[in-house]
Each structure stands twice: as C-alpha cells, then as structure tokens.
Design an enzyme around this catalytic site. Structure first.
Site, PDB file in Angstrom:
ATOM      1  N   THR A  14      46.425  43.582  42.822  1.00  0.00           N
ATOM      2  CA  THR A  14      47.469  43.912  43.799  1.00  0.00           C
ATOM      3  C   THR A  14      46.978  44.945  44.795  1.00  0.00           C
ATOM      4  O   THR A  14      47.382  44.944  45.962  1.00  0.00           O
ATOM      5  CB  THR A  14      48.716  44.443  43.053  1.00  0.00           C
ATOM      6  N   SER A  59      44.089  39.763  38.388  1.00  0.00           N
ATOM      7  CA  SER A  59      43.504  40.059  37.070  1.00  0.00           C
ATOM      8  C   SER A  59      44.173  39.318  35.925  1.00  0.00           C
ATOM      9  O   SER A  59      43.661  39.314  34.810  1.00  0.00           O
ATOM     10  CB  SER A  59      43.482  41.562  36.800  1.00  0.00           C
ATOM     11  N   THR A  92      46.414  45.379  37.707  1.00  0.00           N
ATOM     12  CA  THR A  92      46.971  46.146  36.589  1.00  0.00           C
ATOM     13  C   THR A  92      47.164  45.307  35.319  1.00  0.00           C
ATOM     14  O   THR A  92      47.225  45.858  34.223  1.00  0.00           O
ATOM     15  CB  THR A  92      48.345  46.750  36.965  1.00  0.00           C
ATOM     16  N   ASP A  93      47.284  43.967  35.488  1.00  0.00           N
ATOM     17  CA  ASP A  93      47.708  43.150  34.340  1.00  0.00           C
ATOM     18  C   ASP A  93      46.737  43.170  33.160  1.00  0.00           C
ATOM     19  O   ASP A  93      47.163  43.209  32.005  1.00  0.00           O
ATOM     20  CB  ASP A  93      47.959  41.700  34.786  1.00  0.00           C
TER      21      ASP A  93
END
Ligand code: ASP
Length: 317
Positions: A14, A59, A92-93
């Site tokens: 992101t 990710s 972030t995932d």
C-alpha cells in the site's frame, strides 16, 4: 571505511499504492509507485541513500521466489563496507512473515528495517513518507541491529510483531514482549534490547542463502485451525496430498477438538511434522506433560510455519 549508506529496497504494498480518488484509503491498487519515486518524495530525507526495486507486489501475494530474491539482496548489501543498514518498503499484510523470515535466515548484525503504510501514496495525508523517514532514522541509529519493523513511530522485533488491526494507521502490536522502542521527532527511545546477534552469523547466513538458492520446491507446510465442531477433514485431505508439516492454530493454550486431534495423530504417525500453536494473538502456548505435539515456542502460527519450512530445508535458523 565509515558505514553511512542506507539502501532502501522496494517490494510494493500500500505504501506504493495509488487510488483514483485521493480521499479513499480502501479502494486503491497496491504496488504502483517505484521505490526511487517514493523515496524521492520524502521531505527531510537526506544523506547517502540508494534505492533498488526487488519486487512490486501486493504483499498478500508474497511468494517464496520474492523472499529468496529479497534475502539475497539484503545479504549482498549488508556485506558492503559502506552500508550502514537496509530499509525495506513492504505491504502490511505479510510484513511480519517477511520480517521473521529475514531474521531467521540472516540474523544480521546490521539493522534491517521493514516499513509500510496503511494509506496509499496518493492519499490526502499518506503515512508512508513519515514511516520511511522513521525507518531510515532507525537504520542510522548507533547500535541498531537485527530485523525490525517500524510503523507509526513504533519499533517492533521480527519475532514478536503482528498485524493486529485491519485499518488503523498503527496496525501492529508486539503482544506481551512489547515494543523495542519508538521514534518521536527523529529521536529514538529504546525500551528493550535490539534483537541480539548471539554469534557470528555471516557464515551461517551465506550458507542459508546458498540452500535457498538451490531449493526448487519449498516443503509443503500448511496451517489448520481449531474451532467449535472442527473435524479432521482438512488434515486428511492435506495428508493425502503429501503435506510435510502442519501447524495447528489451536484454541487457548493450543487445545484441539478430539476429531481434529485424531486426524493429526494419524498424520504424525505417517511422518507429518505437527507443531502446536494458538489462534490467540497473545501468550503463546505453554508445554504440558501430556502434549502429543511440540509447541511453537511462542511463535504465531504463520511464523511457526516459516520456522518449520526453513528447518525442513536444512537452514540453520
Ligand atoms: N494488501 C496490502 C499489502 O499487504 C496492504 C498494505 O500494504 O497495507 O501489500
């Protein structure tokens, strides 16, 4: 030679995302802006900085190929005398998985700082630039070492960090272990030790990388969860497909429904490696005398999976 250079490796996420509507923080496409453009837009970032695009992905789609490429590039840059540390921009995932993977493979004496954003680069007030600035400050901090995550001013260890919120800017927590420290106004406050480099690991890291580069197919290790009415159907199907390891995200202190347990014990008897973890986000599982499966040693299910895959491949992690 004096170590002053910071290398920033881009992988997407992101932080590199764009939306057609600047006021939307949800409807956007991740991994659109190149890392050099991202870094070029961070006001106040100065000094010797080099950028390199290692991948450009959301990710959620992280792959073993990207992990291997990333480990190689981090290892390469850390070995350069003029490099003080590496920063990685990442979604972030699966950020906690990449951080744990890199710490396990490289155990670096220099800092490797993963950072991210919850808002796309095109947002009215993107959080990425501040996170990049903070990550570089951490990488430049005297004494910083090991793989850490910097988000919203907080510094987490690779071992403990977890994404715990779906949309807040401060999306990460470190559970019982707590933060390594935090960063305010460019100044770092340390709350506990950096991940410790207990032994000279450069040689081990080089050997680990050589193994990763040779492996054609990573071992099949999957995660199964316990819940009310859980059955052994998934485990039976995975065993039939030749799975090599299973992480059980048990309830509470790693407890497992009797039906699921029966299938897991059958799988174990057929040579499948079973590790007991918990779906609770804090606490880790405590070993009990009548345990059928080894515990994950405080690792979350996703990190226990990485640990098992690496050890099945013969890495010293
Ligand atoms: N799906 C995005 C990613 O992990 C989410 C983010 O970066 O916040 O790449």
């Amino acid at each position: 030679m004096h170590h002053t250079k910071i290398v920033i490796l881009g992988t997407g996420g992101t932080i590199a995302g764009t939306a057609s509507n600047a006021s939307s923080d949800i409807d956007y496409t991740a991994a659109q802006v190149g890392v050099s453009q991202l870094v070029g837009g961070v006001k106040g970032l100065d000094g010797d900085i080099e950028t390199e695009q290692v991948a450009q992905i959301d990710s959620k789609d992280m792959s073993f190929e990207v992990w291997t490429a990333l480990a190689n590039r981090v290892h390469h840059h850390l070995a350069q005398n003029d490099v003080q540390g590496v920063v990685i921009t990442h979604g972030t995932d699966t950020l906690e998985e990449t951080a744990y993977f890199l710490q396990s493979v490289l155990n670096p004496a220099k800092p490797v700082v993963l950072t991210c954003a919850m808002r796309p680069a095109s947002a009215l007030a993107p959080d990425g630039p501040q996170n990049i600035l903070d990550a570089v400050s951490v990488a430049r901090h005297e004494g910083a070492q090991g793989v850490v995550v910097v988000c919203a001013g907080d510094i987490h260890s690779a071992q403990d960090v977890q994404k715990i919120h779906t949309c807040q800017l401060n999306a990460f927590g470190s559970g019982d272990a707590g933060l390594i420290g935090f960063i305010q106004e460019n100044s770092l406050k340390l709350l506990r030790n950096w991940p410790l480099d207990q032994q000279i690991r450069v040689q081990v890291a080089t050997e680990n990388i050589a193994i990763l580069n040779q492996v054609k197919c990573w071992p099949g290790v999957e995660i199964v969860m316990n819940y009310a009415g859980a059955s052994g159907a998934l485990v039976d199907a995975l065993v039939a497909q030749g799975v090599q390891g299973l992480i059980v995200a048990g309830t509470g202190n790693g407890t497992v429904h009797q039906s699921l347990l029966d299938s897991l014990l059958k799988a174990q008897a057929q040579g499948v490696h079973i590790i007991r973890s918990t779906r609770c986000i804090q606490g880790g599982v405590l070993a009990r005398t009548d345990d059928s499966f080894p515990s994950s040693n405080g690792l979350s299910p996703v990190k226990a999976r990485i640990h098992l895959m690496l050890s099945l491949m013969g890495l010293r992690a």
